[in-house]
Design an enzyme around this catalytic site. Sequence first.
Site, mmCIF file in Angstrom:
data_model
loop_
_atom_site.group_PDB
_atom_site.id
_atom_site.type_symbol
_atom_site.label_atom_id
_atom_site.label_comp_id
_atom_site.label_asym_id
_atom_site.label_seq_id
_atom_site.Cartn_x
_atom_site.Cartn_y
_atom_site.Cartn_z
ATOM 1 N N ARG A 77 7.570 -8.066 8.755
ATOM 2 C CA ARG A 77 8.928 -8.424 8.326
ATOM 3 C C ARG A 77 9.624 -7.298 7.565
ATOM 4 N NH1 ARG A 77 6.600 -13.844 5.659
ATOM 5 N NH2 ARG A 77 4.699 -12.604 5.867
ATOM 6 N N LYS A 93 3.129 -1.814 4.311
ATOM 7 C CA LYS A 93 4.044 -2.481 3.375
ATOM 8 C C LYS A 93 3.684 -2.206 1.917
ATOM 9 C CE LYS A 93 3.690 -7.034 2.827
ATOM 10 N NZ LYS A 93 3.907 -8.485 3.022
ATOM 11 N N ASN A 95 11.480 36.763 -3.823
ATOM 12 C CA ASN A 95 10.047 36.601 -4.101
ATOM 13 C C ASN A 95 9.187 36.520 -2.851
ATOM 14 O OD1 ASN A 95 11.298 34.165 -3.524
ATOM 15 N ND2 ASN A 95 9.853 32.972 -4.735
ATOM 16 N N ALA A 97 25.520 45.664 -12.249
ATOM 17 C CA ALA A 97 25.902 44.569 -11.348
ATOM 18 C C ALA A 97 25.836 45.027 -9.894
ATOM 19 C CB ALA A 97 27.312 44.106 -11.688
HETATM 20 C C1 UD1 Z 1 0.377 -15.642 1.993
HETATM 21 C C2 UD1 Z 1 -0.313 -17.010 1.934
HETATM 22 C C3 UD1 Z 1 0.707 -18.036 1.473
HETATM 23 C C4 UD1 Z 1 1.273 -17.638 0.129
HETATM 24 C C5 UD1 Z 1 1.854 -16.226 0.168
HETATM 25 C C6 UD1 Z 1 2.173 -15.767 -1.245
HETATM 26 C C7 UD1 Z 1 -2.006 -16.940 3.680
HETATM 27 C C8 UD1 Z 1 -2.410 -17.436 5.008
HETATM 28 N N1 UD1 Z 1 -0.820 -17.369 3.237
HETATM 29 O O1 UD1 Z 1 1.371 -15.736 2.989
HETATM 30 O O2 UD1 Z 1 0.082 -19.296 1.351
HETATM 31 O O3 UD1 Z 1 2.278 -18.553 -0.262
HETATM 32 O O4 UD1 Z 1 0.903 -15.307 0.714
HETATM 33 O O5 UD1 Z 1 2.845 -14.560 -1.263
HETATM 34 O O6 UD1 Z 1 -2.752 -16.249 3.046
HETATM 35 N N2 UD1 Z 1 -3.423 -9.103 4.736
HETATM 36 C C9 UD1 Z 1 -4.594 -8.435 5.043
HETATM 37 N N3 UD1 Z 1 -5.153 -8.658 6.263
HETATM 38 C C10 UD1 Z 1 -4.634 -9.508 7.178
HETATM 39 C C11 UD1 Z 1 -3.440 -10.186 6.843
HETATM 40 C C12 UD1 Z 1 -2.857 -9.974 5.612
HETATM 41 O O7 UD1 Z 1 -5.108 -7.654 4.248
HETATM 42 O O8 UD1 Z 1 -5.228 -9.644 8.256
HETATM 43 C C13 UD1 Z 1 -2.793 -8.852 3.413
HETATM 44 C C14 UD1 Z 1 -1.367 -8.343 3.532
HETATM 45 O O9 UD1 Z 1 -1.354 -6.915 3.533
HETATM 46 C C15 UD1 Z 1 -0.695 -8.924 2.290
HETATM 47 C C16 UD1 Z 1 -1.522 -10.147 1.963
HETATM 48 O O10 UD1 Z 1 -2.704 -10.071 2.733
HETATM 49 O O11 UD1 Z 1 -0.723 -8.031 1.193
HETATM 50 C C17 UD1 Z 1 -0.770 -11.435 2.305
HETATM 51 O O12 UD1 Z 1 -0.422 -11.421 3.669
HETATM 52 P P1 UD1 Z 1 1.021 -11.880 4.161
HETATM 53 O O13 UD1 Z 1 1.068 -11.743 5.629
HETATM 54 O O14 UD1 Z 1 2.071 -11.245 3.360
HETATM 55 O O15 UD1 Z 1 0.928 -13.434 3.810
HETATM 56 P P2 UD1 Z 1 2.148 -14.443 3.593
HETATM 57 O O16 UD1 Z 1 2.661 -14.854 4.919
HETATM 58 O O17 UD1 Z 1 3.095 -13.911 2.628
HETATM 59 CA CA CA Z 2 3.321 -11.981 1.597
#
Ligand code: UD1
Ligand code: CA
Length: 460
Positions: A18, A25, A393, A430
């Site tokens: 997103r 990110k 330089n 100069a």
């Molecule tokens: C997640 C939560 C949601 C919560 C929200 C809070 C899950 C399924 N959902 O959703 O309940 O309200 O955070 O901000 O967890 N990441 C990995 N590996 C992966 C996928 C994600 O390391 O395979 C990391 C991402 O880099 C990120 C974090 O996990 O920093 C959260 O992932 P993101 O996709 O942002 O989850 P949300 O949809 O925001």
């Molecule tokens: Ca998130």
Amino acid sequence: MNNSFACALVLAGGKGTRMHSDSPKVLKTLLGESMLYYVYKALKPVLGDAVFTIVGFEAGQVEKAFPEMKDRFVLQEEQLGTGHALQKGWDRITSAGVEYCLVINGDTPLIQERVVSDFLDAVKQDGSDLAFVSITPDDPASFGRVIRDSSGQVTAIVEAKDFDENVHGPISGEVNAGLYCLKISAVEKLLSKLNNNNNSGEYYITDLVDLAVECGMNVTAVNAGNSADLMGINSPFELAQAESSLRLRGAEKLLKNGVTLHNWESVIVGPGAEVEPGAEIFGPCEIYGRSKIERGAVVESHCRIVDSFVSGGALIKAYSHLEEAQVGPDCMVGPYGRLRPGAVLKEGAKVGNFVEMKKAVLGKGAKASHLTYLGDCEIGAETNIGAGTITCNYDGVNKHKTVIGEGAFIGSNTALVAPVTIGKGALIGAGSTITKNVKDGDLGVARGKQVNISRTFKKS
Ligand code: UD1
Ligand code: CA
């Protein structure tokens, strides 16, 4: 220092679709520092070195940004969801030899140390098998929805994409903040039960709640109210909102500490920069990295200062850029000064408009007031550098040094072809192109002699 109670796992492997960016990110910046910087900043004082990080998308970039975290990154080759990320990190978590693991989403840069320590203290007290922080924001947006039964006991977190009012009941507004504390011995039994039978086709860490409740485990949600500190950043708009709130939080703190800010809402000071009480800053301006602005220094508007030191009594006039520079007491820079890495101004030195310095030391009281390039050079105290002076330089292969003694006077539009040394008190005419050393006190002139030729005009 390590916390004997818990270690931490930061989830930072996702692409952040997103965000519409080709870089990870978690490396997106707020006030000049990445999201991950802020997460580490909140965790480290509480958890010490036992902070592991799941990396995946462009892992190399994340690892390069935090060399001090080397050996504590865990690669999640395929990003199959937050639950899968936890599974990947599990061996490292168990090797830490602690009872609990704090898991945090890497996209929560507004998190503060106090929130982390309060949460751990709460878990320590009630001994939960699984605890997480919930919030009740104005808009539940894409957050996972917290489901409670009629007695108020948490029963599940249902992701926004999977939420159905007909199945899960009316939306309560309470959502999951993405900060969890897991009792390692309890959650271990649940890990293999995670599946990806949901609308995203991902393994969700949030499914652990439902699984833990089913097994009769002790699950708690610590509600932090409408706390903006726990917002996850998923889009450029959310990043801008979070940055704006950090900027105002920082400026407010400076004002309360006794820094004078004009146009205060546009003064940007990064989290690693220090501005002493009694300094005066005019917005808009940006002060980033490990910069320090001392008491009694004045920074005018439209300046950008990165990793630089500005001493008391110094005046940085408008539109000046400083990077890895040191400005001594009572110096003056700009307007439109450009100090690049290694620029050093000793006490009372002055650099005027359109002067660029790089790896250059300007001695006490020395002046370069207009339109000049000073690179790889040392300039003695009280020396005057005329307008348009250039230190040449670079010979196309190597850089060479120019040394100018104390009290010298370099006439306007001089080219100093390095390596070259100009003695103390020497005078350069100069317009000279100086290729040979000039001794102390001597006059060096190197330019075509002026010839005046009279012209007779024939009347036609
Ligand atoms: C997640 C939560 C949601 C919560 C929200 C809070 C899950 C399924 N959902 O959703 O309940 O309200 O955070 O901000 O967890 N990441 C990995 N590996 C992966 C996928 C994600 O390391 O395979 C990391 C991402 O880099 C990120 C974090 O996990 O920093 C959260 O992932 P993101 O996709 O942002 O989850 P949300 O949809 O925001
Ligand atoms: Ca998130």
